[in-house]
Design an enzyme around this catalytic site. Structure first.
Site, mmCIF file in Angstrom:
data_model
loop_
_atom_site.group_PDB
_atom_site.id
_atom_site.type_symbol
_atom_site.label_atom_id
_atom_site.label_comp_id
_atom_site.label_asym_id
_atom_site.label_seq_id
_atom_site.Cartn_x
_atom_site.Cartn_y
_atom_site.Cartn_z
ATOM 1 N N THR A 1 -1.437 -14.046 0.054
ATOM 2 C CA THR A 1 -0.546 -15.134 -0.338
ATOM 3 C C THR A 1 -0.854 -16.420 0.398
ATOM 4 O OG1 THR A 1 1.198 -13.532 -0.842
ATOM 5 C CG2 THR A 1 1.889 -15.809 -0.529
ATOM 6 N N TYR B 1 1.917 -16.072 -8.980
ATOM 7 C CA TYR B 1 0.772 -16.755 -8.382
ATOM 8 C C TYR B 1 -0.364 -15.756 -8.260
ATOM 9 C CZ TYR B 1 2.015 -14.322 -4.060
ATOM 10 O OH TYR B 1 2.291 -13.352 -3.129
ATOM 11 N N THR C 1 0.339 -10.093 3.292
ATOM 12 C CA THR C 1 1.377 -9.484 4.135
ATOM 13 C C THR C 1 1.693 -8.043 3.766
ATOM 14 O OG1 THR C 1 3.134 -10.364 2.703
ATOM 15 C CG2 THR C 1 2.466 -11.708 4.594
ATOM 16 N N ASP C 2 1.345 -7.620 2.524
ATOM 17 C CA ASP C 2 1.752 -6.278 2.087
ATOM 18 C C ASP C 2 1.163 -5.177 2.952
ATOM 19 O OD1 ASP C 2 3.291 -7.317 0.099
ATOM 20 O OD2 ASP C 2 1.965 -6.753 -1.553
ATOM 21 N N LYS D 1 6.389 -5.022 7.877
ATOM 22 C CA LYS D 1 7.036 -5.860 6.880
ATOM 23 C C LYS D 1 8.346 -5.203 6.472
ATOM 24 C CE LYS D 1 6.161 -8.470 2.653
ATOM 25 N NZ LYS D 1 5.189 -8.774 1.559
ATOM 26 N N GLU E 1 16.660 17.509 14.556
ATOM 27 C CA GLU E 1 17.175 18.335 13.457
ATOM 28 C C GLU E 1 16.100 19.282 12.930
ATOM 29 O OE1 GLU E 1 20.015 16.391 10.571
ATOM 30 O OE2 GLU E 1 19.035 14.608 11.409
#
Length: 336
Positions: free
Chosen positions: A20, A35, A101-102, A174, A292
């Protein structure tokens, strides 16, 4: 940089992968939602940054122009090779990687695990494309240059600069799909706050002189993330074994939990030599051993502070380095 270099602008290698921060296509008024990631070349981005008059000598090298959802081993291999060459080059002071960023948390952790801490390596991205109203890319990029040129930046491992914060790659994730401050840091907070004019570190460098923790792999093994859900059965586990996975990360409920039949199937995987790591599908928190889930009896590993995406990356690196024994894998996750 050495003391004798302080009078010169830092020489920074800038590696571009797209994302991006290099995105374009928000429309004539910059208000569109769609975009194209990587629509702008790295030379254009660096040119925009140079126009700000920053005191830095930037040397662009384009690795890819893709959305980071498409990044894979070929790009990681090229990034690692370029960073290694920069570490060995006395003329280079630091490396900045422009990145979507992903998957920035995966790339950041992979490089953090397989590079020494000799010189700063900094990932930077954006949440809005370059031609959008309120684009954040140039500010983040300028902030990354500020960090890269600071003598105190070395010895902190790979870092991510986003939203006026400097985060350790080991801790960064993220946490929001589109918010301008989408990244969080856990279990440790940010390393510093940064603007194009100021940089305030919150503590001394904590990894000075560290060698790479693991060798960069010749290949990455097929390793899957399995998300737990109420009422699920063991068939997804069997399907993963059927495609030849070498490791499994459970994105479990709560503190890494899953239905009993799923845990039993995962235990059988571990017994067959396929390491299984329990992470959590929730946004934040530690996954501890034997809370657990009886990890000792089932042969499973607790991810501790790593979420599913980074847990998968660490597990792949471990398997590629011949580390598959649950006790050794657990020790690597405990190392933090």
């Amino acid at each position: 940089m050495t003391d004798t270099d302080l009078s010169k602008p830092p020489r920074i290698l800038v590696l571009g992968t797209g994302g991006t921060i290099a995105g374009a296509g928000a429309g004539a008024r910059g208000t569109g939602a769609a975009y194209r990631p990587g629509g702008l070349s790295l030379d254009v981005l660096v040119g925009h940054l140079a126009a700000l008059g920053l005191e830095a000598d930037l040397h662009p090298q384009e690795i890819a122009r893709i959305g980071s959802q498409d990044i894979g081993f070929a790009e990681w291999q090229a990034l690692h090779a370029a960073c290694s060459a920069a570490n060995a080059d006395p003329a280079i002071d630091a490396v900045i990687i422009t990145h979507g960023t992903d998957t920035a948390e995966e790339t950041g952790l992979l490089l953090d695990l397989t590079l020494p801490t000799t010189k700063p390596v900094i990932l930077v991205g954006a949440m809005r494309p370059a031609d959008a109203v309120g684009a954040d890319g140039m500010r983040n990029f300028a902030n990354a240059v500020k960090v890269a040129g600071d003598p105190q930046a070395a010895g902190r491992g790979v870092m991510l600069v986003m939203g006026d914060a400097v985060l350790a790659a080991r801790d960064a994730r993220k946490a929001a799909t589109s918010a301008i401050d989408a990244f969080r840091s856990f279990p440790r907070g940010p390393l510093a706050r940064v603007t194009p004019a100021t940089l305030d570190w919150f503590g001394p460098a904590h990894r000075v002189g560290e060698a790479a923790r693991y060798a960069f792999p010749a290949a990455l093994p097929r390793t899957a993330i399995l998300t737990a859900g109420a009422g699920m059965d063991a068939l997804p586990v069997e399907a993963l074994l059927g495609i030849g996975v070498k490791g499994i990360v459970l994105a479990g409920m709560g503190q890494g939990n899953a239905p009993r039949v799923v845990l039993e199937a995962l235990s059988a995987c571990a017994a067959a030599g396929v390491p299984v790591v329990r992470a959590a599908r929730v946004d934040e928190g530690l996954v501890d051993r034997n809370v657990e889930v009886d990890d000792d009896a089932l042969g499973l590993v607790a991810a501790r502070a790593l979420g599913p995406a980074r847990a998968r990356m660490l597990l792949m690196v471990l398997i590629a380095n011949g580390i598959t024994d649950p006790r050794q894998v657990q020790a690597a996750f405990d190392a933090g």
